[in-house]
Design an enzyme around this catalytic site. Structure first.
Site, PDB file in Angstrom:
ATOM      1  N   ASP A  32      -0.733  -7.479   1.289  1.00  0.00           N
ATOM      2  CA  ASP A  32      -0.088  -6.166   1.443  1.00  0.00           C
ATOM      3  C   ASP A  32       1.416  -6.349   1.608  1.00  0.00           C
ATOM      4  O   ASP A  32       1.979  -6.181   2.694  1.00  0.00           O
ATOM      5  CB  ASP A  32      -0.690  -5.434   2.646  1.00  0.00           C
ATOM      6  CG  ASP A  32      -0.264  -3.967   2.706  1.00  0.00           C
ATOM      7  OD1 ASP A  32       0.289  -3.479   1.702  1.00  0.00           O
ATOM      8  OD2 ASP A  32      -0.491  -3.331   3.747  1.00  0.00           O
ATOM      9  N   HIS A  77       0.817  -1.225   0.000  1.00  0.00           N
ATOM     10  CA  HIS A  77       0.000   0.000   0.000  1.00  0.00           C
ATOM     11  C   HIS A  77       0.847   1.271   0.000  1.00  0.00           C
ATOM     12  O   HIS A  77       0.333   2.360  -0.249  1.00  0.00           O
ATOM     13  CB  HIS A  77      -0.983  -0.001   1.179  1.00  0.00           C
ATOM     14  CG  HIS A  77      -0.375   0.331   2.508  1.00  0.00           C
ATOM     15  ND1 HIS A  77      -0.043  -0.618   3.445  1.00  0.00           N
ATOM     16  CD2 HIS A  77      -0.074   1.528   3.070  1.00  0.00           C
ATOM     17  CE1 HIS A  77       0.452  -0.032   4.521  1.00  0.00           C
ATOM     18  NE2 HIS A  77       0.447   1.278   4.318  1.00  0.00           N
ATOM     19  N   SER A  80       4.263   2.469   8.201  1.00  0.00           N
ATOM     20  CA  SER A  80       3.854   1.430   7.250  1.00  0.00           C
ATOM     21  C   SER A  80       5.046   0.870   6.481  1.00  0.00           C
ATOM     22  O   SER A  80       5.964   1.606   6.098  1.00  0.00           O
ATOM     23  CB  SER A  80       2.859   2.012   6.246  1.00  0.00           C
ATOM     24  OG  SER A  80       1.611   2.243   6.845  1.00  0.00           O
TER      25      SER A  80
END
Length: 422
Positions: A276, A229, A372
């Site tokens: 992901d 992502h 992230s």
């Protein structure tokens, strides 16, 4: 004794401020001398490396020994390294011994030959030649008497000194090892103290047009692993760079990106966090040092039990919707059982097999925006660090009943190998 009388008279004639000045000068001089002595005795120390080999006769060579992350290699290496560590911890070298590491297990007609590297720290005034002989004698005596279940042929034992650069090169190129000795484990990303140099040498920053966007993890000298992502709408490698070190500006090192490979089944669809994962190829290899190293990838069958202590690191925000920071931070978290994470009050069944929860149901400690793609790691009994997960998603940051959710690395181990060869 006229000389003493005259000297005494002269001293009496000195004004009080002059006497005080003389006393202060003497005290300062003594403090300087003591400080220099303390420095050279305690702080002027350097690392010294030794290469050791011996043969174990009650273990047959296994093909799995070729793979340093296999259970077989790790189990035997753990037994060997614990034997060496316990030997020196109980000796006069307790404070000088740093660690040992098995670097190779090779076949022999009557067993397995072990190659290991030992690291010590000596002060400048130590008699290192005498110490070397004593180190060899202590380890040989242990191998002749008590080997804790390992049958070792003492006649095959050899120990020799290594050049510092060779020893450092060996350690630097082993995955999951760090040499930072002063570790501040209690810190957290959302409001803690910055990580120290060398604590998390596999951490990287992925930057879009020079601005930090995500974390990533070094898994070789040319490959990073991160979250898919991170590249939403921005998959052109020429716009991305990766930097290394504990601070983003100025970085310890920087590389441009050659290739970005996103999992084929990943979708940008809202509320879809499956698959992901992405791997990133650097334009040129990084040089491994004490502060830039790779983490170990676990084998696909490896299970990290719930309640395992892990650490998540990154340059993300200190609070929900905050801005990224310049100094790397860390958080200690625990793996949470998937059944608990799928409870209605937690994530209500949203945790898929390719995900793992880590954190605390009471909240307070968590990764946040900007973290992230970064690593969730844990340390095994050898002191080797493995990548458990990749920061993926969560409901805000450090919220009650909303722990962090990570991409489970073991679930995608075959995919990683197919794309990178690792």
């Amino acid at each position: 004794m006229p000389e003493l009388t005259q000297l005494d008279t002269r001293m009496k004639l000195l004004e009080p401020w002059k006497v005080a000045l003389i006393v202060l000068a003497v005290v300062f001089f003594l403090a300087l001398v003591i400080g220099l002595l303390v420095y050279f005795l305690l702080f002027d120390q350097d690392m010294y490396f030794y290469n050791g080999t011996f043969k174990i006769t009650n273990v047959q060579y296994n093909r799995e020994f070729d793979k340093h992350t296999s259970k077989e290699y790790r189990d035997l290496s753990t037994s060997i390294e614990m034997l060496v560590t316990n030997t020196f911890r109980a000796s006069i070298f307790n404070k000088k011994y740093i660690r040992s590491h098995v670097v190779n297990l090779r076949p022999d007609t009557s067993g397995v030959v072990v190659e290991l590297v030992l690291m010590f720290e000596f002060a400048s005034n130590d008699n290192r030649k005498a110490f070397s002989e004593r180190i060899k004698s202590i380890l040989l005596r242990r191998l002749q008497t008590n080997t804790e279940g390992l049958e070792i042929d003492p006649s095959t034992f050899q120990l020799s000194g290594m050049k510092k650069e060779n020893g450092e090169h060996l350690f630097n190129n082993c995955c999951g090892i760090r040499t930072s000795k002063s570790l501040s484990y209690a810190n957290r990303i959302t409001g803690g103290i910055s990580a120290q140099v060398g604590e998390w040498p596999w951490q990287a920053s992925l930057q879009l047009s020079g601005i930090h966007r995500c974390g990533a993890t070094l898994i070789s000298n040319t490959w990073l692993i991160t979250a898919a992502h991170c590249f939403r709408g921005q998959q052109n490698p020429s716009r991305w760079t990766a930097s290394f070190g504990t601070v983003i500006r100025p970085p310890q090192s920087r590389r441009s990106i050659r290739n970005i490979i996103i999992h084929e089944k990943y979708s940008d669809a809202v509320q879809n966090h499956n698959y992901d994962i992405a791997v990133v190829q650097l334009s040129s290899p990084v040089e491994f040092t004490n502060v830039i190293r790779m983490v170990c990838l676990p084998e696909e069958f490896y299970v990290f039990p719930h309640n395992t202590t892990c650490f998540v690191t990154g340059w993300g925000a200190l609070r929900n919707e905050g801005s990224s920071i310049n100094n790397l931070r860390q958080a200690e978290v625990k793996i949470i059982d998937t059944n608990i994470c799928n409870r209605a009050e937690v994530y209500n069944g949203a945790i898929a097999p390719g995900m793992v929860c880590a954190g605390y149901l009471e909240g307070e400690i968590d990764a946040c925006q900007g973290d992230s793609g970064g690593p969730l790691v844990t340390e095994d009994r050898r002191g080797v660090w493995f990548l458990v997960g990749i920061v993926s998603w969560g409901d805000e940051c450090a919220k009650k009943n909303k722990p962090g959710v990570y991409t489970r690395v073991t679930y995608y181990r075959d995919w990683i190998a197919a794309k990178t060869g690792l």
